[in-house]
Write a protein that holds these residues in place. Structure first.
Motif, PDB file in Angstrom:
ATOM      1  N   SER A 191     -41.532 -30.967 -29.011  1.00 27.84           N
ATOM      2  CA  SER A 191     -42.846 -30.865 -28.460  1.00 27.84           C
ATOM      3  C   SER A 191     -43.170 -31.883 -27.772  1.00 27.84           C
ATOM      4  O   SER A 191     -43.957 -32.057 -26.685  1.00 27.84           O
ATOM      5  N   ALA A 192     -42.764 -33.064 -28.137  1.00 24.19           N
ATOM      6  CA  ALA A 192     -42.677 -34.346 -27.337  1.00 24.19           C
ATOM      7  C   ALA A 192     -42.008 -34.506 -25.937  1.00 24.19           C
ATOM      8  O   ALA A 192     -42.545 -34.744 -24.897  1.00 24.19           O
ATOM      9  N   ALA A 193     -40.814 -33.538 -25.990  1.00 26.52           N
ATOM     10  CA  ALA A 193     -40.333 -33.673 -24.385  1.00 26.52           C
ATOM     11  C   ALA A 193     -41.154 -32.399 -23.737  1.00 26.52           C
ATOM     12  O   ALA A 193     -41.005 -32.997 -22.360  1.00 26.52           O
ATOM     13  N   PHE A 194     -41.863 -31.610 -24.154  1.00 27.44           N
ATOM     14  CA  PHE A 194     -42.383 -30.809 -23.318  1.00 27.44           C
ATOM     15  C   PHE A 194     -43.789 -31.623 -23.159  1.00 27.44           C
ATOM     16  O   PHE A 194     -44.055 -31.268 -21.650  1.00 27.44           O
ATOM     17  N   LEU A 195     -44.328 -32.050 -23.778  1.00 21.61           N
ATOM     18  CA  LEU A 195     -45.426 -33.201 -23.376  1.00 21.61           C
ATOM     19  C   LEU A 195     -45.291 -33.895 -22.366  1.00 21.61           C
ATOM     20  O   LEU A 195     -45.841 -34.162 -21.143  1.00 21.61           O
ATOM     21  N   GLN A 196     -44.223 -34.579 -22.275  1.00 19.49           N
ATOM     22  CA  GLN A 196     -43.767 -35.588 -21.585  1.00 19.49           C
ATOM     23  C   GLN A 196     -43.228 -34.974 -19.980  1.00 19.49           C
ATOM     24  O   GLN A 196     -43.462 -35.588 -19.102  1.00 19.49           O
ATOM     25  N   ALA A 197     -42.670 -34.067 -19.821  1.00 18.44           N
ATOM     26  CA  ALA A 197     -42.294 -33.196 -18.973  1.00 18.44           C
ATOM     27  C   ALA A 197     -43.713 -33.016 -18.033  1.00 18.44           C
ATOM     28  O   ALA A 197     -43.713 -33.198 -16.872  1.00 18.44           O
TER      29      ALA A 197
END
Ligand code: CP3
Length: 346
Positions: A191-197
């Protein structure tokens, strides 16, 4: 204040300033309540639409154009990063996310956590492309990015699909705490990677949806869930909103230390009570009862005014529903709420 662009209302409210009137947007403002959405989606599966940049961008913009809301929310789904991680998931119309291989045992957990969350970041180019297109169209109106919280994602993944009480995910916490923490820790990174994208491509704020956290006791929330949600949200530097349903007993914990700038409140808890539980240094978001969208306008307007009045007990208030827009909502009612709020100074 005259001359302050309404575009900045959301960010002002999130950083603790109190604009003359609260910003307003709606969870699930993009989607089935809009005929223009239903037209665009004909022949395209939900997750394919999410991964087609032109389509995701256009669907994100539709409710902003139609309703004149003070923020866009990126059109996607909480399970999109799981699809990007190579997991076999589909969204079944009328039902929700369904997984071909539920994650129930320690070896299931080992299998999926073997995927490097870095692969999600690499595969997220369609997300970044869609966000860039939206942000350039929106101009001064901020775009909110989002992700699912580890518990709500696990509630689907462990069960294999939607469930009422999320028993299997809650059971794993106690039956095999090491497997639970491995799974939730991995979901937090995904989820962190998705938010960062989304923030890398220009989203101005984010919301973490822990829609099913209300099924947890305070003790389980603290021990098994909050640290992972905090890790997911702390991965970005923009202002952060944290939302759950049925979470009256969890509100102070949903602040996640000081990680959340705003806490979303469902329709069950009056905002003045929520503000008292949360303390003076956090913004509240909510909490029009979605059921009232079907009431006569006078009844709904009185409810909206009551929500606005109670929201003044917090340091700042972002007007929203207490959960998502129901698919059969008359969209002209949502536009009317926005016009009503825009005409009201707080
Ligand atoms: O808020 C927005 O406008 C942005 C888009 C958004 C969607 N899903 C689009 C969507 C957001 C923020 C979500 C988050 C989401 N997805 C959550 C958390 C928020 C909440 O409602 O509690 C959850 C639990 C999901 C999982 C999910 N995806 C469900 C339960 C469903 C509904 C299934 C159904 O048909 O009833 C989906 C599908 C989905 N996500 C749709 C949309 C517009 C409907 C797809 C369609 O048009 O068929």
């Amino acid at each position: 204040m005259d001359g302050v662009p309404t575009a900045s209302l959301l960010l002002r409210a999130l950083t603790g300033d109190r604009p003359d009137r609260p910003p307003v947007w709606f969870m699930r403002q993009a989607g089935r309540s809009l005929p223009e959405y239903r037209d665009l989606r004909v022949g395209t599966r939900m997750l394919d639409a999410c991964l087609t940049p032109d389509l995701a961008a256009e669907i994100t913009l539709q409710p902003v154009r139609r309703h004149g809301v003070d923020a866009g929310i990126f059109f996607s789904d909480i399970v999109v990063p799981l699809r990007l991680a190579g997991i076999d998931v589909e969204i079944e119309p009328g039902r929700g996310p369904v997984f071909a291989n539920p994650v129930r045992t320690a070896s299931d957990v080992a299998r999926i956590t073997a995927v490097d969350p870095g692969e999600v970041a690499a595969a997220a180019e369609p997300i970044r492309a869609a966000v860039r297109a939206v942000v350039s169209e929106l101009g001064d109106t901020p775009l909110i990015g989002f992700a699912g919280a580890p518990f709500t994602l696990a509630a689907y993944l462990v069960e294999g699909g939607p469930s009422k009480e999320h028993l299997r995910a809650r059971a794993m916490m106690h039956a095999d705490p090491a497997a639970w923490h491995a799974l939730a820790g991995w979901l937090a990174q995904v989820s962190a990677a998705f938010l960062q994208a989304q923030t890398d491509a220009g989203a101005s704020a984010v919301q973490l949806f822990d829609s099913w956290a209300g099924s947890l006791s305070v003790a389980d929330y603290r021990a098994f869930v909050a640290p992972h949600s905090q890790a997911a949200l702390a991965a970005v530097t923009v202002p952060r909103i944290h939302f759950g349903v049925g979470t009256a007993h969890l509100l102070p914990d949903m602040r996640l230390g000081t990680t959340a700038d705003a806490v979303g409140v469902d329709w069950r808890t009056p905002l003045d009570e929520a503000a008292a539980a949360l303390g003076p240094d956090v913004t509240v978001q909510g909490n029009i009862d979605p059921a009232l969208l079907r009431a006569p306008w006078e009844v709904l307007a009185a409810h909206v005014d009551d929500v606005l009045r109670r929201g003044r007990a917090a340091r700042a208030h972002i007007l929203n529903l207490g959960h998502g827009v129901p698919p059969d909502t008359d969209p002209t009612v949502l536009t009317r709420i926005v016009e009503h709020v825009h005409a009201t100074a707080s």
